[in-house]
Design a protein around this motif. Structure first.
Motif, short mmCIF file in Angstrom:
data_model
loop_
_atom_site.label_atom_id
_atom_site.label_comp_id
_atom_site.label_asym_id
_atom_site.label_seq_id
_atom_site.Cartn_x
_atom_site.Cartn_y
_atom_site.Cartn_z
N THR A 9 17.18 4.48 -26.53
CA THR A 9 15.83 4.16 -26.11
C THR A 9 15.60 2.67 -26.39
OG1 THR A 9 14.74 4.58 -28.24
CG2 THR A 9 15.09 6.49 -26.77
N GLU A 10 14.38 2.24 -26.22
CA GLU A 10 14.08 0.82 -26.46
C GLU A 10 14.43 0.39 -27.89
OE1 GLU A 10 10.20 -2.12 -26.64
OE2 GLU A 10 10.06 -0.29 -25.45
N ARG A 11 14.09 1.24 -28.88
CA ARG A 11 14.30 0.84 -30.27
C ARG A 11 15.24 1.74 -31.05
NH1 ARG A 11 8.47 1.09 -32.62
NH2 ARG A 11 8.54 3.05 -31.48
N LEU A 12 15.70 2.83 -30.43
CA LEU A 12 16.44 3.85 -31.16
C LEU A 12 17.77 4.23 -30.51
CD1 LEU A 12 13.46 6.35 -31.63
CD2 LEU A 12 14.26 4.66 -33.29
N PHE A 13 18.65 4.74 -31.35
CA PHE A 13 19.82 5.50 -30.90
C PHE A 13 19.62 6.92 -31.41
CE2 PHE A 13 22.34 1.39 -31.28
CZ PHE A 13 22.50 1.23 -29.91
N LEU A 14 19.85 7.91 -30.56
CA LEU A 14 19.89 9.30 -30.97
C LEU A 14 21.35 9.71 -30.89
CD1 LEU A 14 16.81 10.70 -28.98
CD2 LEU A 14 16.85 9.59 -31.22
N THR A 15 21.94 10.03 -32.04
CA THR A 15 23.38 10.28 -32.11
C THR A 15 23.67 11.54 -32.92
OG1 THR A 15 23.70 9.03 -34.15
CG2 THR A 15 23.81 7.78 -32.07
N GLU A 16 24.92 11.87 -32.95
CA GLU A 16 25.40 13.00 -33.75
C GLU A 16 25.17 12.73 -35.23
OE1 GLU A 16 29.54 15.58 -33.92
OE2 GLU A 16 29.55 13.58 -33.02
N LEU A 17 24.81 13.77 -35.98
CA LEU A 17 24.72 13.65 -37.44
C LEU A 17 26.14 13.52 -38.00
CD1 LEU A 17 22.16 16.51 -38.06
CD2 LEU A 17 21.76 14.10 -38.57
N LYS A 18 26.29 12.68 -39.00
CA LYS A 18 27.60 12.43 -39.60
C LYS A 18 27.55 12.64 -41.11
CE LYS A 18 29.67 10.58 -35.91
NZ LYS A 18 30.82 11.14 -35.30
N ALA A 19 28.70 12.85 -41.70
CA ALA A 19 28.78 12.99 -43.16
C ALA A 19 28.25 11.75 -43.87
CB ALA A 19 30.22 13.28 -43.58
N LYS A 20 28.42 10.58 -43.26
CA LYS A 20 27.92 9.33 -43.88
C LYS A 20 26.39 9.32 -43.99
CE LYS A 20 27.42 6.61 -39.70
NZ LYS A 20 26.82 5.35 -39.44
N ASP A 21 25.71 10.21 -43.25
CA ASP A 21 24.25 10.28 -43.29
C ASP A 21 23.71 11.09 -44.47
OD1 ASP A 21 23.99 8.87 -40.83
OD2 ASP A 21 24.33 10.73 -39.72
N ILE A 22 24.58 11.82 -45.15
CA ILE A 22 24.12 12.77 -46.17
C ILE A 22 23.22 12.12 -47.21
CG2 ILE A 22 24.86 14.28 -48.07
CD1 ILE A 22 27.23 15.12 -46.26
N SER A 23 23.61 10.97 -47.75
CA SER A 23 22.80 10.35 -48.81
C SER A 23 21.42 9.95 -48.28
CB SER A 23 23.51 9.17 -49.46
OG SER A 23 23.71 8.14 -48.52
N ASP A 24 21.35 9.42 -47.07
CA ASP A 24 20.04 9.07 -46.49
C ASP A 24 19.22 10.30 -46.17
OD1 ASP A 24 20.28 6.31 -46.64
OD2 ASP A 24 21.10 6.11 -44.62
N ILE A 25 19.87 11.34 -45.65
CA ILE A 25 19.15 12.58 -45.36
C ILE A 25 18.50 13.11 -46.64
CG2 ILE A 25 19.38 14.99 -44.65
CD1 ILE A 25 21.71 14.04 -42.79
#
Length: 181
Positions: A9-25
């Motif tokens: 989108t204009e300001r975002l990426f919508l992507t697959e969830l990844k293991a690297k996201d766990i700490s932020d999630i």
């Protein structure tokens, strides 16, 4: 669809969830405000919850009945929330759910992501209808749905039991015909 889609989108990426996201999630979902205003995010939120969510997303994609996206800011490619659809093929419709981390709320990211998911579902998955709902104590989520073009379809009184009280659930929908502008 063989590969998980990436939506821009204009300001975002919508992507697959990844293991690297766990700490932020875990960092963002382990927030009482996030839990209080969503139907399915527990509090406290643990690493085990994040792993379960990612595994459920992967399984849903493999089964073809769910697409769960990480919402990422384009400029830094960092995780700021999630949005997903659960598809009901029999009736050719899907339910949308989303959340935005508190430090990023109020910037229109949820609306931007929801509009992109609606377009993806109607154009790429050939869905006929989307539904969504929000807790009555979360009018900001209702505003996201309105701003995305969805229409209020009803209200279920005292439908959700959360935090030792009953909460009304507000229902929204949008059909492909309604979406044509």
């Amino acid at each position: 669809m063989k590969n998980f889609p990436k939506i821009e989108t204009e300001r975002l990426f919508l992507t697959e969830l990844k293991a690297k996201d766990i700490s932020d999630i875990v960092k963002y979902a382990s927030n009482k405000n996030i839990s209080d205003f969503t139907q399915n995010i527990p509090f406290p939120y643990s690493e085990k919850d994040a792993i379960f969510w990612i595994n459920m997303a992967n399984q849903g994609f493999e089964n073809g009945n769910q697409y769960t996206f990480a919402i990422r800011l384009k400029e830094k490619d960092n995780f700021i929330g999630g949005i997903g659809i659960k598809i009901e093929r029999k009736n050719n419709r899907a339910e949308i759910g989303y959340w935005i981390a508190e430090p990023f709320s109020g910037n229109g990211y949820a609306t931007e992501a929801t509009k992109a998911i609606l377009k993806f579902g109607f154009d790429n998955l050939n869905l006929n209808k989307f539904t969504s709902s929000h807790l009555a104590n979360n009018p900001a989520s209702g505003q996201v749905l309105k701003n995305s073009g969805m229409k209020k379809e009803g209200e279920l009184k005292e439908h959700i039991f959360k935090n030792s009280k009953y909460i009304d659930l507000i229902l929204f929908g949008l059909t492909k015909k309604q979406n044509v502008k």
